[in-house]
Design a protein around this motif. Structure first.
Motif, PDB file in Angstrom:
ATOM      1  N   PHE A 267       0.856  -1.178   0.000  1.00  0.00           N
ATOM      2  CA  PHE A 267       0.000   0.000   0.000  1.00  0.00           C
ATOM      3  C   PHE A 267       0.895   1.232   0.000  1.00  0.00           C
ATOM      4  O   PHE A 267       1.823   1.326   0.807  1.00  0.00           O
ATOM      5  N   SER A 268       0.633   2.151  -0.910  1.00  0.00           N
ATOM      6  CA  SER A 268       1.461   3.352  -1.032  1.00  0.00           C
ATOM      7  C   SER A 268       0.598   4.601  -0.937  1.00  0.00           C
ATOM      8  O   SER A 268      -0.516   4.636  -1.466  1.00  0.00           O
ATOM      9  N   VAL A 269       1.135   5.620  -0.283  1.00  0.00           N
ATOM     10  CA  VAL A 269       0.437   6.896  -0.111  1.00  0.00           C
ATOM     11  C   VAL A 269       1.301   8.008  -0.702  1.00  0.00           C
ATOM     12  O   VAL A 269       2.481   8.147  -0.348  1.00  0.00           O
ATOM     13  N   ALA A 270       0.726   8.773  -1.623  1.00  0.00           N
ATOM     14  CA  ALA A 270       1.491   9.799  -2.326  1.00  0.00           C
ATOM     15  C   ALA A 270       2.086  10.820  -1.359  1.00  0.00           C
ATOM     16  O   ALA A 270       3.246  11.216  -1.504  1.00  0.00           O
ATOM     17  N   ALA A 271       1.316  11.234  -0.367  1.00  0.00           N
ATOM     18  CA  ALA A 271       1.792  12.244   0.581  1.00  0.00           C
ATOM     19  C   ALA A 271       2.972  11.757   1.412  1.00  0.00           C
ATOM     20  O   ALA A 271       3.708  12.571   1.975  1.00  0.00           O
TER      21      ALA A 271
END
Length: 202
Positions: free
Chosen positions: A78-82
């Motif tokens: 799971f990746s979060v841009a922020a």
């Protein structure tokens, strides 16, 4: 030309029951006898690569060489841009407990605490599937699904970070969706579609 996978026994190189179940369901139409690495007592190899495909290849090759059977490994995250793409390849590590085991509610709370100061809610799941044979040959496929992270998490279905992710164009989190609906659009389903075209139906 990708190598075709013929019917027979296939090791799913995972100790994660949720992943094993999803991959087994995807393989069901192809008459494979699926065995999980965990059920065979295989050790979990150290994941030393900095990419999903690299870590999936480590797991698939280790299982294939240990059993003498073709093996399919999944490495997903799971990746979060922020957060610059974090937790990414360290997705499971963010859920690790000091005494062993994993707490994904804790991990989701950590993601939200770090990302909530930013307006950007863009997030995505990635899944690498690597199919390996005992002779060392492997085929790799990467799928992604994009959307937004939410907090608090919603839903009891799925596993891992599913309850805090809503796919683009949707209103339900992966944790709320019926399994069949999730399977139709998930990162794992997209990676499997590439594998299927290359190695099962090619």
């Amino acid at each position: 030309m990708a190598r075709r996978l013929e019917g027979g026994r296939l090791v799913i190189a995972t100790h994660n029951e949720g992943k094993r179940r999803e991959v087994a369901e995807l393989l069901q139409p192809y008459g494979m006898e699926v065995i999980a690495a965990g059920a065979l007592g295989l050790p979990v190899p150290e994941e030393t690569e900095e990419s999903f495909l690299g870590n999936a290849r480590i797991k698939a090759l280790a299982a294939a060489r240990a059993t003498g059977l073709p093996a399919l490994a999944d490495d997903s995250g799971f990746s979060v841009a922020a957060l610059g793409g974090d937790p990414g390849v360290r997705t499971a590590d963010w859920a690790e407990l000091p005494g062993g085991g994993r707490d994904y509610a804790m991990a989701m709370a950590k993601v939200a605490a770090l990302a909530q100061a930013f307006a950007d809610r863009h997030a995505w799941f990635s899944c690498a599937l690597v199919l390996a044979w005992p002779d060392g040959h492997s085929e790799g496929f990467l799928g992604e699904v994009h959307g937004s992270w939410i907090h608090p998490p919603r839903g009891e279905r799925g596993f891992g970070y599913d309850p805090m992710f809503v796919p683009e164009g949707g209103t339900e989190s992966f944790g709320e969706m019926e399994p069949a609906a999730k399977h139709a659009i998930s990162h794992r389903a997209r990676a499997f579609a590439l594998l299927r075209a290359a190695c099962l139906e090619g």
